[in-house]
Design a protein around this motif. Structure first.
Motif, short mmCIF file in Angstrom:
data_model
loop_
_atom_site.label_atom_id
_atom_site.label_comp_id
_atom_site.label_asym_id
_atom_site.label_seq_id
_atom_site.Cartn_x
_atom_site.Cartn_y
_atom_site.Cartn_z
N GLY A 11 -24.31 3.29 13.27
CA GLY A 11 -23.95 4.04 12.07
C GLY A 11 -25.12 4.90 11.61
N ALA A 12 -26.29 4.30 11.61
CA ALA A 12 -27.48 5.03 11.17
C ALA A 12 -27.78 6.19 12.11
CB ALA A 12 -28.67 4.08 11.08
N VAL A 13 -27.64 5.94 13.41
CA VAL A 13 -27.89 7.00 14.40
C VAL A 13 -26.96 8.17 14.15
CG1 VAL A 13 -27.76 7.60 16.85
CG2 VAL A 13 -28.76 5.41 16.16
N GLY B 10 -33.40 5.58 22.66
CA GLY B 10 -32.35 4.89 21.90
C GLY B 10 -31.83 3.70 22.68
N ARG B 11 -31.58 3.90 23.97
CA ARG B 11 -31.08 2.80 24.79
C ARG B 11 -32.10 1.68 24.89
NH1 ARG B 11 -28.11 5.98 29.75
NH2 ARG B 11 -26.19 6.42 28.62
N THR B 12 -33.34 2.08 25.04
CA THR B 12 -34.39 1.06 25.15
C THR B 12 -34.43 0.19 23.89
OG1 THR B 12 -35.66 2.54 26.53
CG2 THR B 12 -36.83 0.67 25.55
N VAL C 41 -34.10 -2.51 10.99
CA VAL C 41 -35.03 -1.57 10.35
C VAL C 41 -35.85 -0.84 11.41
CG1 VAL C 41 -37.11 -1.42 8.91
CG2 VAL C 41 -35.16 -2.80 8.16
N LEU C 42 -36.36 -1.59 12.37
CA LEU C 42 -37.19 -1.02 13.44
C LEU C 42 -36.43 0.04 14.22
CD1 LEU C 42 -40.03 -1.64 14.71
CD2 LEU C 42 -38.77 -2.94 16.45
N THR C 43 -35.22 -0.29 14.65
CA THR C 43 -34.47 0.64 15.48
C THR C 43 -34.03 1.87 14.70
OG1 THR C 43 -32.52 -0.71 15.07
CG2 THR C 43 -33.65 -1.06 17.16
N VAL C 44 -33.69 1.68 13.42
CA VAL C 44 -33.27 2.83 12.62
C VAL C 44 -34.46 3.76 12.37
CG1 VAL C 44 -32.46 3.56 10.34
CG2 VAL C 44 -31.29 1.70 11.54
N LEU C 45 -35.62 3.17 12.08
CA LEU C 45 -36.83 3.97 11.88
C LEU C 45 -37.15 4.78 13.12
CD1 LEU C 45 -39.36 1.71 9.92
CD2 LEU C 45 -38.13 3.75 9.13
N ASN C 46 -36.98 4.17 14.26
CA ASN C 46 -37.24 4.83 15.53
C ASN C 46 -36.38 6.08 15.69
OD1 ASN C 46 -35.73 4.56 18.54
ND2 ASN C 46 -37.92 5.06 18.52
#
Ligand code: ATP
Ligand code: MG
Lengths: 324, 262
Positions: free
Chosen positions: B149-151, B79-81, B38-43
C-alpha cells in the motif's frame, strides 16, 4: 462414559510397579479402595508416592502389574482414566502470569466441563478466592495457590481424586486452611487417595492409611494398626491419695479379668493394656469407683500415629540411617 | 465442537493470554513486524525521492528489466530484496513464541497438570504450533499488505505490479507459512531440551541463516525468485517440515515430558 458402579472398587491395583532403569521406585502395590473412601498413602521421601499416584492417574505407564481406576484400566484406557480422576500434583504448576480464573477456565475446557462459569464461581467462593479471581496466580500466597490447584483438579467433579502432598511446604495456618478444603472434598462422596508424609493430616482425614515404602507395609484403619502393633492401652490417673489406696488400685487393675500387662507410670498414673476395651472398660471403671479409688480421669492411651508409622518403617529407617 | 477441537482451542487461547501477559514477547510480536514495515516503507520512500544510479544494479539483473528504465529496475530490485524480509518475519516470531512456550511450562512445572487431563500429546503439540505460527503469518501478511500500500502511494501502481509477480505472491502466501512452521517445530524441539528460553530461541533462530543467505543472493542477483525456484523451495520446505514434525512427535513423548523435563 459410564460412571463406575458403586459395587466396583474405585481403585484396584494388583502388583503395580515401576522402575526407572535399574532403580525400582515402586515394587508391587496391591490395594483396593472402595468408592467414597479416603485412603492415606503414608511414606517417607522417595518412597514412591508420586510415582504410584502418577501410575494410578493414567500419567505414567507401570512397568509391572495392573490397575483399574474409576472402572478403567490404567494402561490400555489411560485417557479415560485421566478424564475420570482429578490430580493435585506435587507442585501446584499454575500459569503464574494468568489470572486465577483463566487458569481454571483452561482446565474446565480441557476436561470438557459443560457450562463451567457457575462451577468456577461456586468453587472460588467456597475456598475464599472469588475476590481474587482476576489477579495473576503468581501473586497468590502458597496456601491460596494450593487451593486454586485443588479447584483445578476437582472442577470436573471426578469420582476419584488424587492429592499428592497437599500441605507440604505450607505454614500451619495455610495447612489448616487447605486441610479444611480437603475435608470438604472428602465429605463430597468422592474417593480420595491422599499421598502424604504428614501424619496429622492422615489422622484427621483418612478412613484407612497405607504405610508405604516401595510397597505397602501395612494398610488398615489407624486404630486397627495401633492395636495390631501396640495393643490397646488405658491410662488411669488418680488423685493424690494415701499410699494404701494407690496400692489397692494397682492390685485391682492387675487382677481384673480382661486386663493384660499393667505398668505403674508414676505413683498416681497406671497404664493398662486392654485388648477389648468395649467389654472391659465399663466394668473396670465401675469396680474402681466401687472400691473407692480416687479416680481423676480415665483416658484412651493409644500410641500416636507417629509411633505406628515409626514402628512400621523402623527396619528401613535404620537401614537408611546406616547407609547415609 | 469435538473434544479434541475444544481442547486445542482452549490451549491456544491460553497461549494467547500468556503472550499478552509477557512484556518481552509482546514487544517481539508487535515490535518486530512494526520495525520491518517502517524499514521497508522508508526504503521505498527514499528510492522515490532520490533515484538510484544505474550502476547500483547488478549486471545479472539488468536483463530482467525489459521495458523499465535503469532507475525503475533498481527500484524493483531493491524492493524485492526488502520484500524478502516478509519471508523472514514468519520465522522470527514463531521461534521466539515456541521457545517461551515449552521452557515456560517446564519452569513453572505446568506440564504435569496439563498431561493429567484428557489432553493428548499430539493435541498439545498442535496447539503449541498453532499458537506460535499464527501471529508470525498474520504479521507477515499484514505487513506485506501495508508495505505494498505504501509503495503504491509513494511510487504509483507500476512498481507494485512488478513487486507482486506471481512468484513473489506464491512465496509470501505459501513459502512464508512453511518457513514459520519450520521455525516453530525447531523452536519447540530445541526448547524441549533447553532450560533457558533465550538459549532455545538463539539456537532456533540459526534457522534464519539460510533465508538470510537467500536474501543476500537476491541482493547480488545470484538468486532470482522465479516460479520454478519458488516451487522448488516450497517442496523443500514441505519435506523438511514433514521430517521435523515426525521427529517432534517423538520427542513429545508423554513419559519423556513427565520424567525428563523437570
Ligand atoms: N523420572 C524418574 N527418573 C528416575 N528416577 C525417578 C523418577 N521419578 C522418580 N524416581 C525415583 O523413584 C523413587 C520414588 O520417587 P517418588 O517421587 O515417587 O517418591 P515420593 O514418595 O513421591 O517422594 P517425596 O516424598 O520426596 O515426594 C525415588 O528414588 C526417585 O528418585
Ligand atoms: Mg512425591
Amino acid at each position: 462414559m459410564a460412571p463406575a458402579r458403586s459395587s466396583v472398587p474405585a481403585i484396584e491395583a494388583r502388583g503395580l510397579g515401576r522402575s526407572f532403569g535399574d532403580h525400582v521406585a515402586v515394587d508391587g502395590v496391591d490395594v483396593t479402595v472402595a468408592p467414597g473412601e479416603v485412603l492415606g498413602f503414608l511414606g517417607p521421601n522417595g518412597a514412591g508416592k508420586t510415582t504410584t499416584v502418577r501410575m494410578l492417574a493414567g500419567l505414567l505407564p507401570p512397568s509391572r502389574g495392573t490397575a483399574r481406576v474409576a472402572g478403567f484400566e490404567v494402561t490400555t484406557e489411560a485417557a479415560s482414566v485421566r478424564a475420570s480422576v482429578g490430580l493435585l500434583t506435587e507442585t501446584p504448576g499454575l500459569y503464574e502470569t494468568l489470572p486465577a480464573h483463566r487458569n481454571l477456565r483452561l482446565f474446565a475446557e480441557l476436561y470438557g466441563v459443560d457450562d463451567p462459569e457457575p462451577k468456577i464461581r461456586r468453587w472460588l467462593e467456597r475456598f475464599g478466592l472469588w475476590g481474587r479471581r482476576n489477579d495473576p496466580s503468581g501473586s497468590f500466597s502458597k496456601g491460596m495457590r494450593q487451593k486454586l490447584a485443588i479447584i483445578r483438579a476437582v472442577l470436573h467433579e471426578p469420582p476419584v481424586i488424587f492429592l499428592d502432598e497437599p500441605t507440604s511446604g505450607l505454614d500451619p495456618e495455610a495447612s489448616i486452611d487447605v486441610r479444611d478444603a480437603i475435608e470438604e472434598l472428602c465429605h463430597g462422596g468422592a474417593t480420595v487417595f491422599l499421598g502424604t508424609h504428614n501424619l496429622v493430616e492422615a489422622e484427621r482425614l483418612c478412613d484407612r492409611v497405607a504405610v508405604f515404602k516401595q510397597r505397602i507395609l501395612a494398610i488398615d484403619r489407624i486404630d486397627a494398626l495401633r492395636t495390631a502393633l501396640f495393643g490397646r492401652h488405658l491410662r488411669l490417673v488418680l488423685r493424690a491419695a494415701p499410699d494404701e489406696k494407690l496400692a489397692e488400685a494397682l492390685t485391682l487393675v492387675q487382677t481384673f479379668s480382661g486386663v493384660g500387662a499393667v505398668t505403674p507410670v508414676t505413683p498416681t498414673e497406671i497404664l493398662a493394656e486392654i485388648p477389648d476395651p468395649a467389654a472391659t472398660h465399663p466394668a473396670l471403671v465401675a469396680a474402681l469407683a466401687a472400691a473407692g479409688v480416687p479416680l481423676l480421669y480415665v483416658q484412651d492411651a493409644s500410641p500416636s500415629l507417629e509411633a505406628v508409622y515409626r514402628k512400621l518403617l523402623e527396619p528401613s529407617l535404620t537401614a537408611m540411617g546406616g547407609s547415609s | 465442537m469435538t473434544g479434541r477441537a475444544r481442547r486445542i482451542r482452549a490451549l491456544v487461547t491460553k497461549e494467547a493470554f500468556e503472550i499478552l501477559a509477557n512484556r518481552w514477547l509482546l514487544l517481539t510480536v508487535f515490535g518486530v513486524p512494526a520495525a520491518v514495515v517502517v524499514l521497508t516503507v522508508l526504503n521505498v520512500a527514499s528510492l522515490a525521492k532520490a533515484p538510484l544510479p544505474a550502476s547500483a544494479l547488478p549486471e545479472a539483473l539488468r536483463g530482467s528489466c525489459t521495458g523499465l528504465s535503469d532507475n525503475e529496475c533498481a527500484q524493483v530490485h531493491l524492493g524485492r530484496t526488502f520484500g524478502a524480509l516478509y519471508l523472514l518475519l514468519p520465522m522470527i516470531l514463531p521461534s521466539a513464541i515456541a521457545a517461551y512456550g515449552i521452557v515456560g511450562e517446564k519452569r513453572g512445572r505446568t506440564l504435569e497438570p496439563l498431561l493429567a487431563t484428557p489432553l493428548q500429546t499430539g493435541e498439545l503439540l498442535v496447539a503449541k504450533v498453532i499458537a506460535a505460527v499464527l501471529p508470525g503469518i498474520a504479521a507477515a501478511w499484514l505487513g506485506y499488505g501495508l508495505w505494498l500500500g505504501a509503495v503504491r502511494v509513494l511510487t504509483g501502481p507500476g512498481l507494485v505490479g512488478h513487486l507482486t509477480s506471481p512468484a513473489w505472491v506464491l512465496a509470501i502466501a505459501v513459502l512464508g507459512p512453511l518457513f514459520a512452521l519450520l521455525a516453530t517445530t525447531v523452536g519447540l524441539m530445541v526448547s524441549s531440551r533447553a532450560t533457558d528460553p533465550r538459549a532455545a530461541q538463539q539456537v532456533a533462530s540459526l534457522l534464519i541463516l539460510p533465508v538470510v543467505a537467500g536474501l543476500v543472493g537476491q541482493l547480488t542477483g545470484a538468486v532470482v525468485l522465479t516460479i520454478p525456484v519458488t516451487l522448488a523451495l516450497i517442496a523443500g520446505a514441505a519435506v523438511a517440515n514433514a521430517l521435523l514434525l515426525a521427529l517432534a512427535v517423538r520427542i513429545f513423548d508423554r513419559e519423556a515430558i513427565l520424567t525428563r523435563w523437570s
